[in-house]
Write a protein that holds these residues in place. Structure first.
Motif, PDB file in Angstrom:
ATOM      1  N   ALA A 135      19.252   0.012  11.041  1.00 50.78           N
ATOM      2  CA  ALA A 135      19.928  -0.070  12.345  1.00 50.78           C
ATOM      3  C   ALA A 135      20.163   1.322  12.934  1.00 50.78           C
ATOM      4  N   ALA A 136      20.343   2.315  12.084  1.00 53.32           N
ATOM      5  CA  ALA A 136      20.571   3.680  12.559  1.00 53.32           C
ATOM      6  C   ALA A 136      19.315   4.294  13.161  1.00 53.32           C
ATOM      7  N   HIS A 137      18.150   3.675  12.913  1.00 49.26           N
ATOM      8  CA  HIS A 137      16.888   4.218  13.400  1.00 49.26           C
ATOM      9  C   HIS A 137      16.131   3.244  14.298  1.00 49.26           C
ATOM     10  N   ALA A 138      16.739   2.083  14.594  1.00 46.83           N
ATOM     11  CA  ALA A 138      15.991   1.020  15.276  1.00 46.83           C
ATOM     12  C   ALA A 138      16.473   0.806  16.699  1.00 46.83           C
ATOM     13  N   ALA A 139      15.526   0.511  17.580  1.00 45.84           N
ATOM     14  CA  ALA A 139      15.869   0.103  18.937  1.00 45.84           C
ATOM     15  C   ALA A 139      16.100  -1.399  19.001  1.00 45.84           C
ATOM     16  N   ALA A 140      15.431  -2.132  18.115  1.00 53.01           N
ATOM     17  CA  ALA A 140      15.604  -3.588  18.063  1.00 53.01           C
ATOM     18  C   ALA A 140      16.958  -3.927  17.459  1.00 53.01           C
ATOM     19  N   GLY A 141      17.454  -5.115  17.785  1.00 56.31           N
ATOM     20  CA  GLY A 141      18.657  -5.604  17.134  1.00 56.31           C
ATOM     21  C   GLY A 141      18.343  -5.964  15.691  1.00 56.31           C
TER      22      GLY A 141
ATOM     23  N   LEU B 278       6.871  -2.447  13.632  1.00 55.77           N
ATOM     24  CA  LEU B 278       7.281  -3.703  14.266  1.00 55.77           C
ATOM     25  C   LEU B 278       7.899  -3.435  15.634  1.00 55.77           C
ATOM     26  N   GLN B 279       8.646  -2.337  15.737  1.00 55.78           N
ATOM     27  CA  GLN B 279       9.214  -1.963  17.033  1.00 55.78           C
ATOM     28  C   GLN B 279       8.129  -1.616  18.042  1.00 55.78           C
ATOM     29  N   ALA B 280       7.055  -0.989  17.560  1.00 56.80           N
ATOM     30  CA  ALA B 280       5.955  -0.642  18.458  1.00 56.80           C
ATOM     31  C   ALA B 280       5.296  -1.885  19.033  1.00 56.80           C
ATOM     32  N   LEU B 281       5.486  -3.012  18.343  1.00 58.69           N
ATOM     33  CA  LEU B 281       4.976  -4.294  18.834  1.00 58.69           C
ATOM     34  C   LEU B 281       6.005  -5.000  19.713  1.00 58.69           C
ATOM     35  N   ARG B 282       7.065  -4.272  20.079  1.00 56.12           N
ATOM     36  CA  ARG B 282       8.110  -4.747  20.990  1.00 56.12           C
ATOM     37  C   ARG B 282       8.935  -5.899  20.411  1.00 56.12           C
TER      38      ARG B 282
ATOM     39  N   LYS C 277       0.819  -1.219   0.000  1.00 60.82           N
ATOM     40  CA  LYS C 277       0.000   0.000   0.000  1.00 60.82           C
ATOM     41  C   LYS C 277       0.849   1.264   0.000  1.00 60.82           C
ATOM     42  N   GLY C 278       2.160   1.093  -0.137  1.00 60.19           N
ATOM     43  CA  GLY C 278       3.044   2.245  -0.222  1.00 60.19           C
ATOM     44  C   GLY C 278       3.812   2.563   1.030  1.00 60.19           C
ATOM     45  N   GLU C 279       3.711   1.728   2.059  1.00 60.27           N
ATOM     46  CA  GLU C 279       4.436   1.989   3.301  1.00 60.27           C
ATOM     47  C   GLU C 279       5.936   1.841   3.076  1.00 60.27           C
ATOM     48  N   THR C 280       6.732   2.733   3.668  1.00 64.35           N
ATOM     49  CA  THR C 280       8.180   2.668   3.515  1.00 64.35           C
ATOM     50  C   THR C 280       8.766   1.592   4.422  1.00 64.35           C
ATOM     51  N   LEU C 281       9.997   1.197   4.102  1.00 70.74           N
ATOM     52  CA  LEU C 281      10.697   0.222   4.927  1.00 70.74           C
ATOM     53  C   LEU C 281      10.857   0.742   6.344  1.00 70.74           C
ATOM     54  N   LEU C 282      11.224   2.003   6.491  1.00 69.79           N
ATOM     55  CA  LEU C 282      11.428   2.568   7.821  1.00 69.79           C
ATOM     56  C   LEU C 282      10.130   2.553   8.631  1.00 69.79           C
ATOM     57  N   ASP C 283       9.013   2.921   8.006  1.00 66.29           N
ATOM     58  CA  ASP C 283       7.742   2.897   8.723  1.00 66.29           C
ATOM     59  C   ASP C 283       7.345   1.475   9.104  1.00 66.29           C
TER      60      ASP C 283
END
Length: 313
Positions: free
Chosen positions: A119-125, A97-101, A86-92
């Motif tokens: 990785a530069a924008h993620a809290a997850a490994g 997914l991070q919001a789902l812990r 639907k046009g969602e970006t990889l970063l979004d």
């Protein structure tokens, strides 16, 4: 020896000590009786997301089995069933997914550098499960693990990697890893499928034009398929011509050392880069590589989760 990396983005980020640390940890998981390994539960309550934007059988399944054996909740996401359509970006996508812990996101993407960007924008490994024609670090780790399991010593080991080197992330990661551990890496393929500066891909790397010369006296022969999905146009005359000039058959394997092993990261194109009798022969360790992948990826997932815990303390 400790592991201090929040992400596994490539072999280039690892020291020889880091590499051996993972191999030793994987040895423990591999040696554990299967029933015990399936109930390890060391990642109980954690979430591992496999986010694959390219087709995969071995890598995605291996990460799924590895996560489940460690007791993690494993979620598989493909672009065909995600909001990317639907046009969602990889970063979004990753942020959701991070919001789902999610604790670890295993990412395969056709764009080189995509895991580094996330990785530069993620809290997850973040685990790089293959990015374009760049790197595939867990494949190189499981290849090294398989080589060591078959009694080979890395120092001065001669490894011939033959095939489509230009488009192969496996070749790049293996050249870096094996060279870092003291092996001599020989890269061989048609001129149209070789990088211009092939010998700059890693330490102790040499480029060869003829597969007979590359295989001669080798301890390990690793064969790669032609990456047809990445070719910009016709880069070989035909599959039959490729098999005749660069395919690994029994005669060519006979040029290697008598105890040499044959490897292939898969998928195999039988009768093109490798003769079926060689692929299924007694010197082939191709299925051993698949089995090793689970133990190596168990070690990687465990270490990234624990590194994330330490970073948050």
């Amino acid at each position: 020896m400790t592991w201090n990396h929040r992400h596994l983005l490539g072999i280039a980020h690892l020291s020889p000590g880091d590499i051996l640390h993972v191999l030793d940890a994987a040895e423990g998981w591999f040696a554990m009786p299967r029933a015990e390994a399936k109930n390890a539960r060391v990642l109980n309550g954690r979430t591992v997301v496999n986010l694959f934007f390219e087709s995969s059988t071995r890598t995605r399944t291996s990460f799924e089995v590895a996560g489940k054996r460690l007791g993690a909740d494993v979620v598989n996401v493909s672009p065909q069933t995600s909001s990317v359509t639907k046009g969602e970006t990889l970063l979004d996508t990753v942020r959701n997914l991070q919001a789902l812990r999610a604790d670890v996101i295993v990412l395969r993407h056709p764009a080189s550098g995509a895991p580094d960007f996330i990785a530069a924008h993620a809290a997850a490994g973040i685990v790089n499960a293959g990015d374009g024609a760049h790197e595939h670090p867990t494949q190189a780790l499981l290849d090294a693990f398989t080589i060591r399991r078959h009694g080979k010593v890395f120092a001065n080991l001669v490894v011939a990697i033959c095939g489509d080197i230009l488009h192969s992330r496996v070749a790049r990661s293996n050249a870096l890893l094996l060279g870092a551990l003291g092996a001599h890496v020989r890269l061989c393929g048609p001129l149209t499928l070789m990088p211009r500066a092939a010998e700059a891909l890693g330490p102790n790397v040499r480029a060869f034009r003829r597969i007979d010369d590359a295989v001669d006296g080798a301890d390990v022969v690793m064969v790669l398929r032609i990456q047809n999905e990445r070719l910009g146009g016709a880069m070989i005359a035909s599959a039959g011509e490729y098999a005749r000039t660069f395919g690994l058959d029994a005669r060519r394997l006979g040029l290697a050392k008598p105890d040499a092993i044959v490897m292939h990261p898969g998928p195999i194109n039988r009768g093109v880069e490798i003769d079926p009798n060689v692929a299924d022969g007694e010197r082939s360790v191709i299925l051993d590589q698949v089995e090793a992948g689970v133990a190596v990826r168990m070690a990687v997932l465990e270490k990234l989760v624990h590194a994330g815990d330490a970073a948050r303390q």
